[in-house]
Write a protein that holds these residues in place. Structure first.
Motif, PDB file in Angstrom:
ATOM      1  N   PHE A  13      45.980  24.894  20.839  1.00 39.94           N
ATOM      2  CA  PHE A  13      44.789  25.587  20.664  1.00 39.94           C
ATOM      3  C   PHE A  13      44.022  25.371  22.006  1.00 39.94           C
ATOM      4  CE2 PHE A  13      45.558  22.980  16.721  1.00 39.94           C
ATOM      5  CZ  PHE A  13      45.160  24.028  15.703  1.00 39.94           C
ATOM      6  N   ASP A  14      44.712  26.171  23.034  1.00 39.22           N
ATOM      7  CA  ASP A  14      44.245  26.199  24.286  1.00 39.22           C
ATOM      8  C   ASP A  14      43.025  27.067  24.276  1.00 39.22           C
ATOM      9  OD1 ASP A  14      46.098  24.337  25.386  1.00 39.22           O
ATOM     10  OD2 ASP A  14      47.611  25.872  25.545  1.00 39.22           O
ATOM     11  N   ALA A  15      41.894  26.745  24.676  1.00 38.51           N
ATOM     12  CA  ALA A  15      40.774  27.867  24.820  1.00 38.51           C
ATOM     13  C   ALA A  15      40.517  28.232  23.430  1.00 38.51           C
ATOM     14  CB  ALA A  15      40.847  28.725  26.045  1.00 38.51           C
ATOM     15  N   THR A  16      40.545  27.683  22.460  1.00 38.00           N
ATOM     16  CA  THR A  16      40.200  28.142  21.305  1.00 38.00           C
ATOM     17  C   THR A  16      38.857  27.794  21.039  1.00 38.00           C
ATOM     18  OG1 THR A  16      42.478  27.397  20.337  1.00 38.00           O
ATOM     19  CG2 THR A  16      40.514  27.864  18.637  1.00 38.00           C
ATOM     20  N   ARG A  17      38.234  28.984  20.422  1.00 40.35           N
ATOM     21  CA  ARG A  17      36.643  28.569  20.119  1.00 40.35           C
ATOM     22  C   ARG A  17      36.187  29.161  18.736  1.00 40.35           C
ATOM     23  NH1 ARG A  17      37.729  31.300  24.725  1.00 40.35           N
ATOM     24  NH2 ARG A  17      37.600  33.340  23.620  1.00 40.35           N
ATOM     25  N   VAL A  18      35.600  27.936  18.151  1.00 38.45           N
ATOM     26  CA  VAL A  18      35.421  28.142  16.681  1.00 38.45           C
ATOM     27  C   VAL A  18      33.725  27.982  16.586  1.00 38.45           C
ATOM     28  CG1 VAL A  18      35.349  26.697  14.617  1.00 38.45           C
ATOM     29  CG2 VAL A  18      37.400  26.863  15.875  1.00 38.45           C
ATOM     30  N   LYS A  19      32.987  28.757  16.003  1.00 40.40           N
ATOM     31  CA  LYS A  19      31.424  28.757  15.974  1.00 40.40           C
ATOM     32  C   LYS A  19      31.242  28.956  14.487  1.00 40.40           C
ATOM     33  CE  LYS A  19      27.177  30.513  17.800  1.00 40.40           C
ATOM     34  NZ  LYS A  19      26.786  31.459  18.758  1.00 40.40           N
ATOM     35  N   GLY A  20      30.556  28.096  13.868  1.00 39.51           N
ATOM     36  CA  GLY A  20      30.200  28.228  12.636  1.00 39.51           C
ATOM     37  C   GLY A  20      31.333  27.986  11.684  1.00 39.51           C
ATOM     38  N   GLY A  21      31.363  28.218  10.236  1.00 38.45           N
ATOM     39  CA  GLY A  21      32.148  28.434   9.529  1.00 38.45           C
ATOM     40  C   GLY A  21      32.489  27.126   8.329  1.00 38.45           C
ATOM     41  N   ASN A  22      33.394  27.051   7.824  1.00 38.58           N
ATOM     42  CA  ASN A  22      33.597  26.009   6.840  1.00 38.58           C
ATOM     43  C   ASN A  22      35.192  25.950   7.072  1.00 38.58           C
ATOM     44  OD1 ASN A  22      34.051  24.017   4.998  1.00 38.58           O
ATOM     45  ND2 ASN A  22      32.735  25.116   3.336  1.00 38.58           N
ATOM     46  N   TRP A  23      35.411  24.379   7.546  1.00 38.14           N
ATOM     47  CA  TRP A  23      36.724  23.957   7.780  1.00 38.14           C
ATOM     48  C   TRP A  23      36.890  22.511   7.097  1.00 38.14           C
ATOM     49  CZ3 TRP A  23      40.051  25.470  12.006  1.00 38.14           C
ATOM     50  CH2 TRP A  23      39.789  26.691  13.025  1.00 38.14           C
ATOM     51  N   SER A  24      36.375  22.427   6.043  1.00 38.32           N
ATOM     52  CA  SER A  24      36.228  21.226   5.020  1.00 38.32           C
ATOM     53  C   SER A  24      37.739  21.137   4.804  1.00 38.32           C
ATOM     54  CB  SER A  24      35.295  21.479   4.150  1.00 38.32           C
ATOM     55  OG  SER A  24      33.985  21.372   4.360  1.00 38.32           O
ATOM     56  N   PHE A  25      38.072  19.940   4.787  1.00 34.88           N
ATOM     57  CA  PHE A  25      39.467  19.486   4.285  1.00 34.88           C
ATOM     58  C   PHE A  25      40.696  19.922   5.138  1.00 34.88           C
ATOM     59  CE2 PHE A  25      36.426  19.804   0.623  1.00 34.88           C
ATOM     60  CZ  PHE A  25      36.484  18.506   0.473  1.00 34.88           C
ATOM     61  N   VAL A  26      40.373  20.335   6.274  1.00 31.27           N
ATOM     62  CA  VAL A  26      41.612  20.960   6.991  1.00 31.27           C
ATOM     63  C   VAL A  26      42.316  19.695   7.750  1.00 31.27           C
ATOM     64  CG1 VAL A  26      40.275  23.178   8.127  1.00 31.27           C
ATOM     65  CG2 VAL A  26      40.254  21.142   9.180  1.00 31.27           C
ATOM     66  N   GLY A  27      43.443  19.950   7.898  1.00 29.31           N
ATOM     67  CA  GLY A  27      44.567  18.990   8.405  1.00 29.31           C
ATOM     68  C   GLY A  27      44.839  19.308   9.704  1.00 29.31           C
ATOM     69  N   LEU A  28      44.151  18.557  10.986  1.00 27.30           N
ATOM     70  CA  LEU A  28      44.516  18.525  12.013  1.00 27.30           C
ATOM     71  C   LEU A  28      45.071  17.349  12.849  1.00 27.30           C
ATOM     72  CD1 LEU A  28      41.262  20.696  13.024  1.00 27.30           C
ATOM     73  CD2 LEU A  28      43.649  21.449  13.609  1.00 27.30           C
ATOM     74  N   PRO A  29      45.944  16.653  12.054  1.00 24.64           N
ATOM     75  CA  PRO A  29      46.392  15.420  12.836  1.00 24.64           C
ATOM     76  C   PRO A  29      47.297  15.356  13.981  1.00 24.64           C
ATOM     77  CG  PRO A  29      47.952  16.089  10.927  1.00 24.64           C
ATOM     78  CD  PRO A  29      46.615  16.937  10.700  1.00 24.64           C
ATOM     79  N   GLY A  30      46.749  14.535  15.013  1.00 30.65           N
ATOM     80  CA  GLY A  30      47.438  14.733  16.314  1.00 30.65           C
ATOM     81  C   GLY A  30      47.193  16.101  16.926  1.00 30.65           C
ATOM     82  N   ALA A  31      46.417  16.708  16.581  1.00 28.43           N
ATOM     83  CA  ALA A  31      46.139  18.165  17.256  1.00 28.43           C
ATOM     84  C   ALA A  31      45.736  17.737  18.466  1.00 28.43           C
ATOM     85  CB  ALA A  31      45.075  18.953  16.245  1.00 28.43           C
ATOM     86  N   ASP A  32      45.958  18.485  19.611  1.00 28.14           N
ATOM     87  CA  ASP A  32      45.512  18.571  20.891  1.00 28.14           C
ATOM     88  C   ASP A  32      44.378  19.571  21.171  1.00 28.14           C
ATOM     89  OD1 ASP A  32      45.006  18.715  23.658  1.00 28.14           O
ATOM     90  OD2 ASP A  32      47.162  18.899  24.385  1.00 28.14           O
ATOM     91  N   LEU A  33      43.172  19.132  20.981  1.00 30.67           N
ATOM     92  CA  LEU A  33      41.966  20.048  20.888  1.00 30.67           C
ATOM     93  C   LEU A  33      41.027  19.692  22.333  1.00 30.67           C
ATOM     94  CD1 LEU A  33      40.882  19.193  17.337  1.00 30.67           C
ATOM     95  CD2 LEU A  33      42.234  21.044  18.002  1.00 30.67           C
ATOM     96  N   ARG A  34      41.848  19.394  23.325  1.00 31.28           N
ATOM     97  CA  ARG A  34      41.092  18.949  24.588  1.00 31.28           C
ATOM     98  C   ARG A  34      40.467  20.143  25.241  1.00 31.28           C
ATOM     99  NH1 ARG A  34      45.848  16.082  27.662  1.00 31.28           N
ATOM    100  NH2 ARG A  34      47.090  17.946  26.729  1.00 31.28           N
TER     101      ARG A  34
END
Length: 206
Positions: A102-123
């Motif tokens: 997820f390098d330089a990923t940009r999320v604005k708004g929206g519905n991410w309910s119940f997503v699975g991101l265990p251990g994800a590198d979101l730095r």
């Protein structure tokens, strides 16, 4: 592969599309369900209102793509690259991410309910004003990231690292201070009071 919450299995797929080249395409008219995409190249693609339901993406390249109001519902992403991607007002309800970048990923708004991101590198990812109710962020690496204005109510945050992360305006009611790392995290006065109370402290004005 990382497990979904409560051990749920990924939806089965009925169709396989291997090695598709969608480089630079406008995929706004695409509507796929229960499809396995293997080695899909979506670099610099754009979408508005595209729908993917219960699909699996393996080693897909979303690099530099732009998505507006599109839906990836209950999908599974394995080994995918989301470098420099924009997701604006998109829906990812119930989707699972495993070994993705997820390098330089940009999320604005929206519905991410119940997503699975265990251990994800979101730095280096930026999440703003999105709904992540009951999302699985167990062990997620969010150091120095941006996660502002998020609805994280009911989220799984055990062992997540929010060191230096900008959390201003986010719902932090699911945080258990003793199970997460919050050193140098940026929060508001109101959030600090809530965290202190979660630690069992009694906060008074004077």
């Amino acid at each position: 592969m990382a497990e979904r919450k409560h051990g749920e299995t990924a939806p089965a797929t009925d169709v396989t599309i291997a090695g598709a080249d969608w480089y630079g395409l406008d995929i706004s008219d695409r509507n796929h369900s229960r499809t396995l995409f293997s080695d899909l190249d979506m670099t610099e693609a754009t979408s508005a209102g595209a729908v993917f339901k219960e699909c699996t993406f393996r080693r897909a390249k979303f690099n530099c793509s732009r998505h507006e109001g599109s839906a990836f519902i209950n999908c599974t992403f394995v080994g995918c690259n989301f470098y420099d991607v924009d997701f604006n007002d998109c829906k990812f309800v119930g989707s699972m991410f495993d070994s993705c970048k997820f390098d330089a990923t940009r999320v604005k708004g929206g519905n991410w309910s119940f997503v699975g991101l265990p251990g994800a590198d979101l730095r280096s990812a930026v999440f703003t004003d999105a709904v992540l109710r009951e999302a699985d962020l167990t062990g997620a690496r969010c150091e120095s990231g941006t996660m502002t204005g998020l609805d994280l109510s009911g989220a799984w945050l055990h062992s997540a690292n929010f060191s230096g992360c900008d959390l201003r305006g986010s719902d932090l009611t699911s945080i258990e201070p003793e199970t997460v790392t919050l050193k140098r995290a940026v929060i508001t006065i109101e959030q600090s009071v809530m965290i202190c109370e979660a630690m069992g402290l009694v906060v008074r004005a004077s």
